[in-house]
Motif scaffolding. Structure first.
Motif, PDB file in Angstrom:
ATOM      1  N   LEU A 152      27.705  28.019 -86.973  1.00  0.00           N
ATOM      2  CA  LEU A 152      28.089  26.535 -86.841  1.00  0.00           C
ATOM      3  C   LEU A 152      27.083  25.605 -86.708  1.00  0.00           C
ATOM      4  N   ALA A 153      25.636  25.937 -86.581  1.00  0.00           N
ATOM      5  CA  ALA A 153      24.891  25.023 -86.496  1.00  0.00           C
ATOM      6  C   ALA A 153      23.389  25.649 -86.514  1.00  0.00           C
ATOM      7  N   ASP A 154      22.418  24.681 -86.982  1.00  0.00           N
ATOM      8  CA  ASP A 154      20.980  25.159 -86.804  1.00  0.00           C
ATOM      9  C   ASP A 154      20.496  25.880 -85.531  1.00  0.00           C
ATOM     10  N   GLU A 155      20.913  25.082 -84.499  1.00  0.00           N
ATOM     11  CA  GLU A 155      20.519  25.662 -83.126  1.00  0.00           C
ATOM     12  C   GLU A 155      21.672  25.368 -82.336  1.00  0.00           C
ATOM     13  N   THR A 156      21.922  26.258 -81.226  1.00  0.00           N
ATOM     14  CA  THR A 156      23.193  26.112 -80.311  1.00  0.00           C
ATOM     15  C   THR A 156      22.492  26.232 -78.979  1.00  0.00           C
ATOM     16  N   ALA A 157      22.741  25.476 -78.009  1.00  0.00           N
ATOM     17  CA  ALA A 157      22.553  25.596 -76.464  1.00  0.00           C
ATOM     18  C   ALA A 157      23.998  25.521 -75.771  1.00  0.00           C
ATOM     19  N   PHE A 158      23.878  25.894 -74.741  1.00  0.00           N
ATOM     20  CA  PHE A 158      24.908  26.147 -73.714  1.00  0.00           C
ATOM     21  C   PHE A 158      24.939  25.673 -72.313  1.00  0.00           C
ATOM     22  N   TRP A 159      25.923  25.477 -71.649  1.00  0.00           N
ATOM     23  CA  TRP A 159      25.914  25.274 -70.290  1.00  0.00           C
ATOM     24  C   TRP A 159      26.937  26.017 -69.867  1.00  0.00           C
ATOM     25  N   ARG A 160      26.862  26.643 -68.570  1.00  0.00           N
ATOM     26  CA  ARG A 160      27.719  27.519 -68.013  1.00  0.00           C
ATOM     27  C   ARG A 160      28.846  26.690 -67.264  1.00  0.00           C
ATOM     28  N   PRO A 161      30.021  26.812 -67.799  1.00  0.00           N
ATOM     29  CA  PRO A 161      31.250  26.139 -67.127  1.00  0.00           C
ATOM     30  C   PRO A 161      31.609  26.599 -65.578  1.00  0.00           C
ATOM     31  N   ALA A 162      32.095  25.727 -64.764  1.00  0.00           N
ATOM     32  CA  ALA A 162      32.455  26.334 -63.545  1.00  0.00           C
ATOM     33  C   ALA A 162      33.814  27.049 -63.624  1.00  0.00           C
ATOM     34  N   ALA A 163      33.653  27.947 -62.737  1.00  0.00           N
ATOM     35  CA  ALA A 163      34.739  28.748 -62.502  1.00  0.00           C
ATOM     36  C   ALA A 163      36.157  28.048 -61.907  1.00  0.00           C
ATOM     37  N   LYS A 164      37.345  28.380 -62.488  1.00  0.00           N
ATOM     38  CA  LYS A 164      38.610  27.594 -62.144  1.00  0.00           C
ATOM     39  C   LYS A 164      38.944  28.086 -60.577  1.00  0.00           C
ATOM     40  N   SER A 165      38.062  27.929 -59.661  1.00  0.00           N
ATOM     41  CA  SER A 165      38.429  28.328 -58.317  1.00  0.00           C
ATOM     42  C   SER A 165      39.248  27.196 -57.627  1.00  0.00           C
ATOM     43  N   ALA A 166      39.498  27.521 -56.412  1.00  0.00           N
ATOM     44  CA  ALA A 166      40.225  26.593 -55.528  1.00  0.00           C
ATOM     45  C   ALA A 166      39.511  25.204 -55.522  1.00  0.00           C
ATOM     46  N   LEU A 167      38.033  25.293 -55.555  1.00  0.00           N
ATOM     47  CA  LEU A 167      37.264  24.010 -55.452  1.00  0.00           C
ATOM     48  C   LEU A 167      37.366  23.257 -56.790  1.00  0.00           C
ATOM     49  N   TRP A 168      37.291  24.178 -57.943  1.00  0.00           N
ATOM     50  CA  TRP A 168      37.518  23.297 -59.297  1.00  0.00           C
ATOM     51  C   TRP A 168      38.649  22.683 -59.107  1.00  0.00           C
ATOM     52  N   LYS A 169      39.998  23.303 -58.895  1.00  0.00           N
ATOM     53  CA  LYS A 169      41.346  22.626 -58.825  1.00  0.00           C
ATOM     54  C   LYS A 169      41.447  21.583 -58.024  1.00  0.00           C
ATOM     55  N   ILE A 182      38.482   6.806 -63.976  1.00  0.00           N
ATOM     56  CA  ILE A 182      38.471   7.333 -65.406  1.00  0.00           C
ATOM     57  C   ILE A 182      39.474   8.256 -65.542  1.00  0.00           C
ATOM     58  N   PRO A 183      40.024   8.526 -66.780  1.00  0.00           N
ATOM     59  CA  PRO A 183      41.213   9.406 -67.025  1.00  0.00           C
ATOM     60  C   PRO A 183      40.773  10.869 -66.398  1.00  0.00           C
ATOM     61  N   ILE A 184      41.619  11.648 -65.966  1.00  0.00           N
ATOM     62  CA  ILE A 184      41.529  13.035 -65.372  1.00  0.00           C
ATOM     63  C   ILE A 184      40.775  13.956 -66.338  1.00  0.00           C
ATOM     64  N   SER A 185      41.322  13.558 -67.631  1.00  0.00           N
ATOM     65  CA  SER A 185      40.897  14.617 -68.835  1.00  0.00           C
ATOM     66  C   SER A 185      39.515  14.547 -69.052  1.00  0.00           C
ATOM     67  N   ALA A 186      38.852  13.374 -68.850  1.00  0.00           N
ATOM     68  CA  ALA A 186      37.467  13.013 -68.931  1.00  0.00           C
ATOM     69  C   ALA A 186      36.882  13.482 -67.655  1.00  0.00           C
ATOM     70  N   TRP A 187      37.288  13.137 -66.363  1.00  0.00           N
ATOM     71  CA  TRP A 187      36.686  13.433 -65.226  1.00  0.00           C
ATOM     72  C   TRP A 187      36.532  14.946 -65.413  1.00  0.00           C
ATOM     73  N   SER A 188      37.617  15.828 -65.359  1.00  0.00           N
ATOM     74  CA  SER A 188      37.462  17.230 -65.388  1.00  0.00           C
ATOM     75  C   SER A 188      36.305  17.837 -66.256  1.00  0.00           C
ATOM     76  N   ASP A 189      35.874  17.150 -67.551  1.00  0.00           N
ATOM     77  CA  ASP A 189      34.985  17.931 -67.919  1.00  0.00           C
ATOM     78  C   ASP A 189      33.424  17.431 -67.498  1.00  0.00           C
ATOM     79  N   ALA A 190      33.434  16.358 -66.830  1.00  0.00           N
ATOM     80  CA  ALA A 190      32.254  15.743 -66.567  1.00  0.00           C
ATOM     81  C   ALA A 190      31.562  16.190 -65.097  1.00  0.00           C
ATOM     82  N   ASP A 191      31.454  17.470 -64.814  1.00  0.00           N
ATOM     83  CA  ASP A 191      31.048  18.156 -63.788  1.00  0.00           C
ATOM     84  C   ASP A 191      29.387  18.150 -64.087  1.00  0.00           C
TER      85      ASP A 191
END
Length: 338
Positions: free
Chosen positions: A61-78, A89-98
């Motif tokens: 896909l790319a010359d270089e790739t980096a990652f972050w580890r997403p939060a587990a979908k726990s009770a806290l995440w929910k 801000i919209p919930i779909s944007a809020w959810s991604d921006a942890d």
């Protein structure tokens, strides 16, 4: 260093498997940019097992790739996601921006890429308020329009929820157009909407397409019982709404004329309520769940796209036409096609 300008592509989702239209579109754009005018850097969330499982595909896909580890979908995440309904801000944007996402994006921006591409407007919630350098967002949909359409077909309290989210998204998309240098849409219709409704000074289009060698033409099937096909991620609310409407309002008409007709729903995570409803009604419906290769299942008599809610363009329509399968759709289902 290659001496080329650097392009940072920020995806809010792990791009594999390629089981949804947005993933397919983004992955193919990245593949075709690699080796071109830019040195490309990809940033996206990934669990360790995902990074290991898809290592070869990621490298393409790319010359270089980096990652972050997403939060587990726990009770806290929910709980955090639920709190997004109270956010401006919209919930779909809020959810991604942890916090892990915001930290990863900030670190990537400190490297000073020449151009930053935010995949989906929601990705901008992960970025700092002020962006240095050139940036744009890739709009797979006009998100406000999708939310308004959900509100149009909803009833009761959900109608108010969707309407509130649509208002929040309208402000968010307008701010995104002001905050970035350009928006890239998937159709001229959507590009016009960003100029007209959101004040985008620069709106461009990358038309949707498919690989005609991969989705190769095949002659029509010989006469036999008609098999109608739908493909799409069944955890997406718009697909659930469309198929529920199709089950209740359209399929009885089809079955009355052709009792031998069947319907194949090809896509991950079909909701239990829908599969149980089809079984309880004795419908000739088959739910495949996730499949590795949609072509093995999709060469039916006709492709149905019974959507009442959605935005952007439907890659499934292009795939069907490339394979020579007739498409039967609502007007919205083929919206944005040339």
């Amino acid at each position: 260093m290659t001496g080329k300008p650097t392009l940072l592509f920020i995806s809010p989702q792990f791009l594999f498997p390629l089981d949804a239209g947005g993933k397919i579109r983004s992955a193919n754009i990245l593949k075709h940019m690699k080796g071109g005018a830019f040195e490309t850097r990809l940033l996206m969330p990934a669990r360790q097992d995902e990074e290991t499982r898809w290592m070869a595909e990621i490298a393409a896909l790319a010359d270089e790739t980096a990652f972050w580890r997403p939060a587990a979908k726990s009770a806290l995440w929910k709980a955090r996601r639920a709190a997004g309904f109270l956010s401006p801000i919209p919930i779909s944007a809020w959810s991604d921006a942890d916090q892990p996402a915001r930290r990863a994006v900030a670190n990537a921006l400190r490297r000073g890429p020449d151009l930053v591409v935010f995949d989906y407007v929601q990705s901008l919630a992960m970025a700092p308020p002020r962006l240095a350098g050139k940036s744009l967002f890739f709009a797979h949909n006009v998100e406000t329009e999708i939310l308004k359409r959900h509100a149009d077909v909803a009833t009761g309290v959900m109608k108010r929820v969707w309407s509130r989210e649509a208002k929040k998204m309208r402000r968010f998309e307008a701010a995104a157009c002001e905050r970035t240098d350009a928006v890239i849409a998937v159709s001229e219709r959507d590009a016009d909407a960003f100029r007209r409704d959101f004040g985008a000074a620069n709106a461009f289009t990358i038309p949707t397409g498919v690989d005609p060698e991969f989705f190769s033409y095949a002659p029509p099937r010989p006469d036999g019982p008609p098999q109608i096909v739908f493909t799409g991620s069944m955890d997406w609310k718009a697909n659930q709404d469309g198929l529920s409407w199709f089950m209740d309002e359209v399929w009885p008409l089809v079955a009355a004329r052709r009792p031998d007709a069947s319907f194949a729903v090809i896509g991950k995570n079909p909701p239990r309520a829908m599969t149980e409803a089809a079984a309880a009604k004795g419908l000739a419906w088959r739910f495949t769940g996730f499949v590795d290769d949609v072509r093995d299942h999709a060469r039916g008599t006709a492709y149905a796209i019974p959507l009442r809610v959605g935005g952007g363009t439907r890659i499934k329509a292009f795939e069907a036409m490339a394979m020579g399968v007739p498409v039967v759709s609502t007007a919205l289902g083929v919206e944005g096609l040339p």
